[in-house]
Design an enzyme around this catalytic site. Sequence first.
Site, PDB file in Angstrom:
ATOM      1  CG  HIS A 168      39.187  40.709  31.209  1.00 52.86           C
ATOM      2  ND1 HIS A 168      38.086  41.418  31.329  1.00 52.86           N
ATOM      3  CD2 HIS A 168      40.717  40.933  31.384  1.00 52.86           C
ATOM      4  CE1 HIS A 168      38.816  42.838  32.631  1.00 52.86           C
ATOM      5  NE2 HIS A 168      39.844  43.008  32.405  1.00 52.86           N
ATOM      6  CD  GLU A 198      39.768  42.421  35.964  1.00 57.73           C
ATOM      7  OE1 GLU A 198      38.745  43.445  35.358  1.00 57.73           O
ATOM      8  OE2 GLU A 198      40.388  42.973  35.940  1.00 57.73           O
ATOM      9  CG  HIS A 230      44.542  39.392  33.082  1.00 53.70           C
ATOM     10  ND1 HIS A 230      43.940  39.922  34.237  1.00 53.70           N
ATOM     11  CD2 HIS A 230      43.814  40.922  32.071  1.00 53.70           C
ATOM     12  CE1 HIS A 230      43.494  41.549  34.394  1.00 53.70           C
ATOM     13  NE2 HIS A 230      43.403  41.406  32.951  1.00 53.70           N
TER      14      HIS A 230
END
Length: 291
Positions: A168, A198, A230
């Site tokens: 992530h 991210e 995601h």
Amino acid sequence: MQSPHTVSPHTASPHTAPTHTAILLAAFGSRLPDASQALERMRERTCALYPDFRVETALTSGTVRRHKGAQSRHGRSPEDILKALRKEGVTRLAVQSLHVIPGDEFRSLERLVESLRGGPGASGGFERIELGRPLLGNREDIRRVALTILTVLPPERKPGEAVLLMGHGTRGKANGVYLDLADELRALDPLVLIGALEAEPGLAAKVDELRGLGASRVHLMPLLFARGVHATRDMAGEGTNSWQAGLTRAGFACAAHVKGAGEHEALAEIWLDHLQEAVARLHEAVARPAS
């Protein structure tokens, strides 16, 4: 494969289970219905391992909770669950993070747990409360996870084909955990890489690295607890901004595998080991004589 975990010697029959001990499993959560399967499976395994504990689940993402609604089993916050447990007479509690790294979500959970230490007189706190660290909670975890990842790679991967894990990503120094994991993986198998959705290193940096390795085919896997948005959209989606689309434009043949980390039994075992350590500390704290 049989779980290596053994039930605590303090266990009791589910029918006679005391109500003053509990376990809370806290995951980020996802809006997708299929993503809840990983959390449900973890809850089932936890109930089997600790039949003398009441087991609850909660989601740390406010966005996901709002989408699911407060009436859903998976639509409640850790704070709401902890307050309810305390009100219902639970005095000893183990909270297990189902996050991957000690990022913002874990730190918020950690602050909540700290605020509830010190007994009932401390703003409605618990007599004992312990927090289990996330998947990549320390250096030993990073090494173990790297070794474990090699055991859950796609079986159809052929020699010379690369694997790119999607993490992530987060703000601050916690993001460095991905870099540490990348170093461990590189030492074990140079064709197994990890990038962040991210944060950096992102997909562009990984494309350059894959080209340098001479890979022509890439297997995508999420390093996320569940197969949420995601994994299914940002990694494997048909949209132009997905990692799969980006790799295809860069000239790589690409195969996406959306199974979440929590759905791999070998990785789930690591979270369960962290829970076992938290429960052990809970019992040690209870047994420790007052000073």
